[in-house]
Each structure stands twice: as C-alpha cells, then as structure tokens.
Design an enzyme around this catalytic site. Structure first.
Site, mmCIF file in Angstrom:
data_model
loop_
_atom_site.group_PDB
_atom_site.id
_atom_site.type_symbol
_atom_site.label_atom_id
_atom_site.label_comp_id
_atom_site.label_asym_id
_atom_site.label_seq_id
_atom_site.Cartn_x
_atom_site.Cartn_y
_atom_site.Cartn_z
ATOM 1 N N ASP A 12 0.860 -1.167 0.000
ATOM 2 C CA ASP A 12 0.000 0.000 0.000
ATOM 3 C C ASP A 12 0.906 1.230 0.000
ATOM 4 O OD1 ASP A 12 -2.536 1.406 0.296
ATOM 5 O OD2 ASP A 12 -1.875 1.837 2.337
ATOM 6 N N ASP A 14 -0.141 5.276 0.801
ATOM 7 C CA ASP A 14 -0.363 6.271 1.854
ATOM 8 C C ASP A 14 -0.263 5.613 3.220
ATOM 9 O OD1 ASP A 14 -0.775 8.631 0.369
ATOM 10 O OD2 ASP A 14 -2.823 8.047 -0.092
ATOM 11 N N ASP A 209 -1.257 -0.205 6.088
ATOM 12 C CA ASP A 209 -1.391 0.520 7.358
ATOM 13 C C ASP A 209 -2.814 0.516 7.883
ATOM 14 O OD1 ASP A 209 -2.236 2.380 5.234
ATOM 15 O OD2 ASP A 209 -2.322 3.867 6.851
#
Length: 265
Positions: A12, A14, A209
C-alpha cells in the site's frame, strides 16, 4: 529473515511509503533492499485519483524507485469491472486517474448535462464540490448504479492527521439516496489479485497501514499480511482484529528481522 518465505511484496502507499508529500522513514531503503534480494514488488493503492505514471513519479519523489507497470490502482480495477458489464456512460466524482481509466476502456465520462448515465462512479477527489455530490445523488436517485472505487473513510495526511477519503464521499451519496454503493477496491479481491499478477505471482505478502482494507483484504484471500504502524491503524487495533494481521511492525525494517513483531505484542 521474515521476508525470505515470500516471492512478492504488495505495498500500500499512503501511510506505508509516504504520508502526504513526506516519505515514511526507512521505507525507501526497505524497497531497495527487497529488490536487491530478488523479491518482486508491486504498489497497490485504493486511491483512484492518480494515473500509474503519476503514482510512480510521486514514489520517486520520496525516494522509492517504481515503474508505472508496477502500479495497480482501484481506478484500473473499476474500469475493467464496468467495461466487462458493458457500461457506456458514467458520471464521475473523482480525479483524473479514475476518469482516464474509464476512458481507456471505452466508457464515456459525462458531465451534469446528461440526466441519466448508466452509472455514478465515486473515488477520491480532493477538489470535490457540493454541486458534484448533488448531481451524483440526483442521478443515483433516478436509477443509475452507484460504484465506489474504494471504501477508505480517511487517508493519512503529512501532519499526522486523517483527512476524508473516498469512503466519506461515497457515504454522503449513500446518505442522500438510501442506495448502497458497490465497492471495487480493497478489501475486495480484484485489486489485490491484479497486483499479484502484476508482480509475477508466487507467494504474496501484503503490507499496509489499515486493518479494514489492506489487512482484511489479504485475510479474505488467505494471504499473509503486515500491519505497519506508520499510518492509520494502531497496535491496539491489531490486537482487537479477528483474525489479526500475520505480523505487526513499527516500520519496514521489520521485514528483514527474524519474525517481525507478533500482533499481540
């Protein structure tokens, strides 16, 4: 090392490799080390607003070498889904990445002058206006289907705060119309499967995250996952998650340790 058992690492963006315009500490070094070890990587993002080459440029700006071919976005997965269904016209709340992906597969992106498009497609749009949300809601109420590129309610900004994401925009239209959107991106399978294919297949490790998108998406596919604590979800979130992430680590240096940190630690 923990990473030795995996063939492909699906990142991922961001909250994992950068926050806003700032690099996440140790992230670029980790990606470079994986490449040195011969691991294949892909960059998979629920953010539909940017085209792959723009994503690759942004990664380069924070020190992460990436090619556009290694980037898989929810916009690409959304466009493929709608094209397979024969959708011809779409009203879009979203950025150029989503609009471009739709046009590439032959779907006409229409403006507010078209009263009855086939579908309304919603993705992340930092420049969204009330008028756009109004026009989208009206067209869904008239019978257009409602498609969301991804469900992320927020995304991690550079200053450590969380800002509204695509899920927040989708929720506004759902609230106005009473219609539930069909979601394409993580935690649903098409985006992650596309990323693994782009990375050349093999045994994957998903690094993210967010429990609700990255980790849940990997879990649904039976894949191993890493929750890195540089973005949205916390160690307490991991402890409450059922099932928990395979690994939890403070930063991406944990990929090269013996076993990483267990989710309950």
């Amino acid at each position: 090392m923990l990473v030795d058992r995996y063939d492909a690492v699906l990142f991922d963006l961001d909250g994992v490799l950068y926050r806003g315009g700032r690099p996440v500490e140790h992230a670029s070094d980790a990606v470079a080390r994986l490449r040195h070890l011969g691991k294949r990587v892909a960059f998979v993002t629920n953010n539909s607003s940017r085209q792959p080459h723009v994503v690759a440029e942004r990664l380069a700006a924070v020190g992460v070498a990436a090619s556009p071919e290694e980037v898989v976005t929810s916009a690409l997965a959304t466009a493929d889904l709608l094209a397979a269904r024969g959708v011809r016209r779409a009203f879009v709340v979203g950025g150029e990445g989503l609009r471009s992906a739709l046009r590439t597969v032959g779907i006409e992106v229409v403006d507010g002058s078209v009263a009855r498009p086939d579908t309304v497609v919603v993705g992340f749009d930092p420049d969204v206006t009330y008028a756009a949300l109004r026009d989208a809601s009206v067209r869904v109420a008239r019978g257009a289907s409602l498609i969301g590129s991804n469900p992320d309610a927020s995304f991690p900004a550079a200053d450590g705060e969380n800002w509204p994401g695509a899920g927040a925009l989708i929720a506004a239209i759902e609230t106005a119309t009473g219609v539930r959107a069909e979601i394409v991106g993580k935690p649903h399978a098409p985006l992650l499967r596309a990323a693994l294919e782009r990375a050349g297949g093999g045994e994957p490790l998903v690094v993210g995250d967010r429990i609700d998108t990255d980790i849940d998406g990997a879990t649904r596919l039976g894949w191993a996952s890493v929750l890195v604590l540089t973005g949205v979800s916390t160690r307490d979130d991991a402890r409450r998650s059922d099932p928990p992430p395979t690994y939890v680590m403070d930063d991406l240096r944990g990929l090269f340790r013996g076993e990483g940190d267990g989710p309950g630690s």
